[in-house]
Design a protein around this motif. Structure first.
Motif, mmCIF file in Angstrom:
data_model
loop_
_atom_site.group_PDB
_atom_site.id
_atom_site.type_symbol
_atom_site.label_atom_id
_atom_site.label_comp_id
_atom_site.label_asym_id
_atom_site.label_seq_id
_atom_site.Cartn_x
_atom_site.Cartn_y
_atom_site.Cartn_z
ATOM 1 N N ASN A 1 45.282 34.194 44.023
ATOM 2 C CA ASN A 1 46.520 33.978 43.279
ATOM 3 C C ASN A 1 46.772 35.041 42.219
ATOM 4 N N PHE A 2 45.732 35.510 41.580
ATOM 5 C CA PHE A 2 45.900 36.404 40.448
ATOM 6 C C PHE A 2 45.551 37.860 40.752
ATOM 7 N N LEU A 3 45.042 38.130 41.946
ATOM 8 C CA LEU A 3 44.738 39.494 42.357
ATOM 9 C C LEU A 3 45.473 39.789 43.655
ATOM 10 N N TYR A 4 45.556 41.047 44.002
ATOM 11 C CA TYR A 4 46.291 41.453 45.196
ATOM 12 C C TYR A 4 45.349 41.785 46.347
ATOM 13 N N VAL B 1 38.550 44.116 41.109
ATOM 14 C CA VAL B 1 39.513 44.277 40.014
ATOM 15 C C VAL B 1 40.215 45.629 40.102
ATOM 16 N N ILE B 2 39.452 46.688 40.311
ATOM 17 C CA ILE B 2 40.042 48.028 40.370
ATOM 18 C C ILE B 2 40.912 48.192 41.609
ATOM 19 N N GLU B 3 40.460 47.672 42.747
ATOM 20 C CA GLU B 3 41.295 47.767 43.951
ATOM 21 C C GLU B 3 42.607 47.013 43.759
ATOM 22 N N LYS C 1 48.462 47.252 42.841
ATOM 23 C CA LYS C 1 49.632 46.921 42.015
ATOM 24 C C LYS C 1 50.322 48.179 41.503
ATOM 25 N N LYS C 2 49.553 49.135 41.003
ATOM 26 C CA LYS C 2 50.126 50.352 40.423
ATOM 27 C C LYS C 2 50.678 51.311 41.473
ATOM 28 N N SER C 3 50.236 51.161 42.719
ATOM 29 C CA SER C 3 50.754 52.025 43.784
ATOM 30 C C SER C 3 51.957 51.387 44.468
ATOM 31 N N PHE D 1 52.201 48.488 45.724
ATOM 32 C CA PHE D 1 51.747 47.721 46.881
ATOM 33 C C PHE D 1 51.732 48.540 48.171
ATOM 34 N N ALA D 2 51.273 49.804 48.043
ATOM 35 C CA ALA D 2 51.159 50.673 49.214
ATOM 36 C C ALA D 2 50.193 50.066 50.239
ATOM 37 N N LEU D 3 49.139 49.418 49.746
ATOM 38 C CA LEU D 3 48.228 48.667 50.612
ATOM 39 C C LEU D 3 48.520 47.205 50.357
ATOM 40 N N ASN D 4 48.768 46.474 51.402
ATOM 41 C CA ASN D 4 49.144 45.079 51.211
ATOM 42 C C ASN D 4 48.372 44.207 52.196
ATOM 43 N N TYR D 5 47.524 43.347 51.665
ATOM 44 C CA TYR D 5 46.805 42.396 52.500
ATOM 45 C C TYR D 5 47.742 41.249 52.872
ATOM 46 N N LYS D 6 47.398 40.534 53.921
ATOM 47 C CA LYS D 6 48.188 39.376 54.312
ATOM 48 C C LYS D 6 48.307 38.415 53.136
ATOM 49 N N LYS D 7 49.483 37.892 52.927
ATOM 50 C CA LYS D 7 49.735 37.028 51.772
ATOM 51 C C LYS D 7 48.814 35.812 51.744
ATOM 52 N N HIS D 8 48.538 35.199 52.875
ATOM 53 C CA HIS D 8 47.731 33.979 52.870
ATOM 54 C C HIS D 8 46.252 34.239 52.568
#
Length: 128
Positions: free
Chosen positions: A97-100, A75-77, A82-84, A86-93
């Motif tokens: 759905n509700f977390l990044y 949850v915190i990650e 989200k607040k950064s 999306f400076a860190l972005n995991y592969k979309k697939h």
């Protein structure tokens, strides 16, 4: 320093279970990173197997602690991502759905707890 207690713990079945658990999870992350659902299910099964075979007297405490840590870690990650912006972005697939973050990250946080407690116990036995 108590090398005798330390070496006895390092050579114990419990130590072997934890080290094998960590190595298998690392191999899963390497070889199944492009299959997030299989990676998640595989990691869960391996962690459940660890809890079945371990002779720890504090299994329930460890399980509750690990699940709590994993939940809040994910949850915190996700919140930080989200607040950064999306400076860190995991592969979309791989994302939920509700977390990044990817779903399998939950199991990695569980392994962090188990390995951290293992490291703590090793250092404690070595230094006391």
């Amino acid at each position: 320093m108590n090398f005798n207690k330390f070496s006895k713990y390092i050579c114990s079945n419990e130590s072997l279970y934890i080290l094998v658990l960590i190595v298998i999870i690392i191999f899963n992350l390497i070889f199944l990173s492009d299959k997030p659902t299989i990676l998640l299910v595989s990691n869960i099964l391996i962690i459940v197997l660890y809890f079945i075979i371990t002779k720890r007297s504090d299994k329930k405490i460890l399980a509750i602690t690990a699940l709590n840590f994993a939940f809040w870690g994910v949850v915190i990650e996700s919140f930080i991502i989200k607040k950064s912006n999306f400076a860190l972005n995991y592969k979309k697939h791989t994302q939920l759905n509700f977390l990044y973050v990817p779903s399998w990250l939950f199991t990695v946080y569980i392994i962090f707890v188990i390995s951290s407690l293992y490291t703590y116990e090793c250092v404690r036995l070595f230094l006391t």
